[in-house]
Design an enzyme around this catalytic site. Structure first.
Site, mmCIF file in Angstrom:
data_model
loop_
_atom_site.group_PDB
_atom_site.id
_atom_site.type_symbol
_atom_site.label_atom_id
_atom_site.label_comp_id
_atom_site.label_asym_id
_atom_site.label_seq_id
_atom_site.Cartn_x
_atom_site.Cartn_y
_atom_site.Cartn_z
ATOM 1 C CD GLU A 166 5.603 -3.984 3.775
ATOM 2 O OE1 GLU A 166 6.266 -4.640 4.601
ATOM 3 O OE2 GLU A 166 4.549 -4.428 3.254
ATOM 4 C CG ASP B 178 1.710 -1.673 -0.615
ATOM 5 O OD1 ASP B 178 2.063 -1.204 0.484
ATOM 6 O OD2 ASP B 178 2.321 -2.614 -1.168
#
Length: 409
Positions: free
Chosen positions: A175, A80
């Site tokens: 994350e 991400d």
């Protein structure tokens, strides 16, 4: 163009911004799309046990090519990108033979990557840089890490003369919103230790991070017409301001660096009737971290004593802890990474992470995981850039770590 650069330029085209307001896992569909593409690429490279599980984690194995007893090493990066800045329609720009002057990122909008604001640019005169076009982040955090890991694995496949044990890789979702390893199966990953490749400039290695907590505060006021408010009104906004002013002024992020901790007021919304505040509390030292939490509790108690019990509500939660206490028991992981860097002419820079990583949480889940550099700068914003030579060096470091453990086996 080198393989690592080709991969990186391909990966940043995927829209993988995570969403902290989502209740799904991963939080966005784009991460799953990217995960499936990565798995397809890993299978084409010939890796074993390639999987995208029901939670979007990508895992794969490069099997050992020797019977020697060698530790199983993991390399981890996240898919991400930060919701702090748009991560859609990323249009990277390549600045060849950088001349040391300001870089015009976007002429139409007048967005400049300035050497006065970012003096570290001067360290890259003569090098090739990849920048944004000024309208999005770049995504080197952490697509550079993914590109570097896969390129290193490909090199090991193509150079079987380098003896190695099992090498596992994992790419994680979410994350950036603190959920990266919420559903990660450490036991199934089955590594002796790992490295996240999620750090900053060339040569950095990190095995210390903040202890972290969040503080959600609700303040209940009493709204009365201001014309008849004397002795009756209780303005929750002003109580919130009073609370903030009771915290040490010099223990704010804008006044701290290095190993100094802080209280950070991240969000404030209020009316006379009700105010909500959200703090993050950070410190490297365990005792100082505990003291900070106790101090904010004491402020809440004092305000409730002053304005009436229940006026201020506090929800205090620990988020993650300093991985140093775990890594110190396994310092060979850090020492080998430093040996790898020095053998490649890179001077290691051991620095504390003024934040947290997947590696911090993994370390306390039983998988010691320090953090290696990707080479990038200015993550989470439009001024993000990465020098190509730093990405190539990251690939070499990963390969060298695997090689060193193969020789020690």
């Amino acid at each position: 163009m080198s393989k690592v650069v080709e991969r990186f330029l391909k990966y940043v085209k995927y829209h993988t911004t995570s969403d902290e307001n989502s209740n799904t896992f991963p939080s966005t569909e784009g991460q799953l799309i990217f995960a499936r593409e990565l798995a397809k690429e890993l299978k084409e490279l010939g890796l074993s046990e390639v999987e995208v599980d029901e939670n979007g984690y990508v895992t794969a194995l490069l099997p050992a090519n020797t019977d020697k007893k060698i530790p199983t090493i993991g390399f981890i990066a996240h898919m991400d990108t930060s919701p702090d800045m748009c991560g859609k329609d990323v249009k990277p720009q390549i600045i060849e033979n950088y001349d040391g002057n300001d870089i015009m990122l976007n002429k139409e909008k007048g967005i400049i990557l300035s050497t006065s604001e970012f003096p570290e640019l001067k360290n890259y005169i003569g090098k090739t840089l990849i920048t944004t076009d000024g309208t999005t982040l770049l995504g080197a955090d952490d697509k550079a890490g993914i590109a570097e890991i896969i390129t290193a694995i490909e090199y090991l496949i193509n150079h079987p003369e380098i003896e190695h044990g099992n090498v596992k890789i994992a790419f994680t979702p979410d994350e950036e919103i603190g959920r990266g390893v919420d559903k990660f199966n450490v036991k199934k990953f089955a590594c002796d230790f790992a490295y996240t490749v999620d750090g900053g400039e060339l040569g950095t290695i990190e095995y210390e991070n903040f202890n972290a907590a969040s503080a959600k505060i609700k303040i209940h006021g009493r709204n009365v017409h201001p014309g008849t408010a004397k002795g009756k009104m209780k303005n929750s906004i002003l109580i919130g301001i009073e609370l903030q002013n009771m915290l040490p002024e010099l223990e704010r992020p804008e006044h701290t660096e290095g190993y100094q901790g802080f209280y950070h007021l991240n969000n404030f919304q209020g009316t006379v009737e009700e105010t909500s505040m959200y703090y993050i509390i950070r410190d490297f030292d365990k005792q100082a971290f505990s003291d900070k939490k106790e101090y904010i509790k004491s402020i809440v108690e004092a305000l409730n004593k002053k304005y009436g019990e229940g006026t201020v509500e506090l929800e205090l939660k620990d988020q993650y802890y300093n991985m140093r206490e775990v890594i110190e028991k396994h310092m060979h992981i850090v020492e080998t990474a430093m040996e790898a860097m020095r053998s490649l002419g890179i001077e290691p820079k051991v620095v504390p992470i003024r934040g947290g990583t997947d590696g911090a949480r993994l370390s306390f889940m039983g998988l010691p995981t320090p953090n290696l550099f990707t080479g990038g700068h200015n993550f989470h914003g439009k001024y993000e850039f990465i020098p190509i030579h730093a990405m190539e060096k990251a690939v070499e470091v990963i390969v060298k770590i695997v090689e060193l453990y193969g020789k020690k086996g």
